[in-house]
Design an enzyme around this catalytic site. Structure first.
Site, short mmCIF file in Angstrom:
data_model
loop_
_atom_site.label_atom_id
_atom_site.label_comp_id
_atom_site.label_asym_id
_atom_site.label_seq_id
_atom_site.Cartn_x
_atom_site.Cartn_y
_atom_site.Cartn_z
CG HIS A 68 -0.45 0.42 2.46
ND1 HIS A 68 -0.07 -0.27 3.42
CD2 HIS A 68 -0.34 1.65 3.04
CE1 HIS A 68 0.05 0.23 4.50
NE2 HIS A 68 0.14 1.60 4.24
CG ASP A 74 -0.25 -3.90 3.00
OD1 ASP A 74 0.44 -3.32 1.73
OD2 ASP A 74 -0.27 -3.02 3.82
CB SER A 90 2.95 2.15 6.10
OG SER A 90 1.43 2.01 6.62
C1 4AZ Z 1 -1.21 3.93 8.45
O1 4AZ Z 1 -2.34 4.79 8.26
C2 4AZ Z 1 -1.19 3.39 9.66
N1 4AZ Z 1 -1.95 1.40 14.21
C3 4AZ Z 1 -0.14 2.39 10.08
C4 4AZ Z 1 -0.39 1.57 11.28
C5 4AZ Z 1 -1.42 1.63 11.92
C6 4AZ Z 1 -2.51 2.49 11.55
C7 4AZ Z 1 -2.31 3.20 10.36
C8 4AZ Z 1 -1.38 0.79 13.43
O2 4AZ Z 1 -0.20 3.82 7.67
#
Ligand code: 4AZ
Length: 303
Positions: free
Chosen positions: A76, A129, A226
């Site tokens: 993503h 992912d 992420s």
């Molecule tokens: C994000 O938006 C995201 N708490 C990544 C991890 C988490 C929530 C959102 C986990 O990239």
């Protein structure tokens, strides 16, 4: 004046004695602590100055080195939604290696030779992912981390793990300039199934996802983390993928389960990746925020 002094002193004493609610900065994402990349040598930043500006080196996601030229990250992260353009049109994508502080210029910015985004990534459920980035130049050996295979003891609920990133520290878009890491736990799949049974908050699939965090919240990955690694027992067990908010009680972080995508990663790597050995560590010997065991020497050969 005099009359005020005593109540003030009492108020100050009370403030010092009564535990304050945790400050937002300490609670956030990685609710953790500043980490040196020397202690997390496999940690990389994905960057595009053109897309995200140069102040923080163009950072927009995390990733992990699993070989000298192979980086794994989240699919993503490379979506049009994140990049604003097709990944093939994001010409200045770089992997930043060895840089603690994104405002600095330490380490190196490595261009990419190729990008593989899992075509099986389900944008509805976030299953699968994962993406593989092949670097145009090899980084020094000893920086990579092994991927934990299915059945590795590192996946056992209750295992201490570390999550790393330059993401949001409190859920308000306050991205960290310095790399941070937080100690969390591999959580029972049931906790994420319960939190994410389907519907607006998402659907947890234990075959392809890993549940991580603390049952009462307080430490977690967040936006900007992420693609970054979740490390347990010196092995890569997950990639930061999704979750409802950040660090909230009852809303754990959801990670890509590395064992479910390791074969795909190997198939799309141009080098032979050293495997993570089966768990041999003594109970309690894990060092989630420590340096992992160095990987085996890179093996080159026909694929
Ligand atoms: C994000 O938006 C995201 N708490 C990544 C991890 C988490 C929530 C959102 C986990 O990239």
């Amino acid at each position: 004046m005099r009359a005020l002094r005593y109540p003030l002193a009492v108020a100050v004493a009370l403030l010092l004695a009564v535990p304050c609610p945790v400050r937002a900065e300490d609670r956030g994402v990685v609710g953790g602590q500043i980490v040196k990349v020397a202690d997390a040598p496999w940690m990389v930043a994905l960057a595009s100055r053109e897309r995200f500006g140069g102040v923080r080196s163009g950072h927009f996601c995390g990733g992990a080195l699993v070989g000298r030229t192979t980086v794994v990250t989240a699919a993503h992260c490379l979506s049009q939604e994140v990049l604003g353009v097709d990944v093939l049109d994001a010409k200045d994508l770089r992997v930043i290696v060895g840089r603690d502080d994104l405002r600095g210029s330490a380490g190196s910015e490595v261009p990419l030779r190729s990008v593989w985004v899992n075509p099986g990534f389900d944008t509805e459920t976030n299953a699968g992912d994962v993406a593989v980035l092949t670097l145009a130049q090899a980084v020094p050996s000893g920086r990579s981390i092994g991927m934990a295979q299915a059945g590795d003891a590192a996946y056992a609920p209750g295992t201490a793990a570390g999550v790393y990133g330059w993401g949001d520290v409190n859920g308000t878009g306050a991205y960290s300039n310095k790399l941070r890491g937080a100690r969390v736990l591999v959580l029972d799949d049931g906790l994420c199934r319960h939190a994410y049974p389907g519907g607006p908050e998402g659907t947890y699939d234990s075959a392809t996802m890993l549940c991580g965090g603390l049952p009462l919240g307080g430490r977690d990955a967040c936006q900007g983390d992420s693609g970054g690694p979740l490390v347990a027992r010196g092995r890569l067990v997950g990639l930061v993928s999704w979750g409802s908010g950040c660090a909230q009680a009852g809303r754990p972080g959801v990670y890509t389960r590395i064992s479910s995508v390791a074969a795909l990663v190997r198939a799309h790597s141009t080098e032979s990746l050293s495997g993570a050995p089966a768990a041999t560590a003594l109970p309690g010997a894990s060092a989630p925020l420590g340096r992992p065991q160095p990987d085996a020497p890179a093996q080159w050969g026909p694929r």
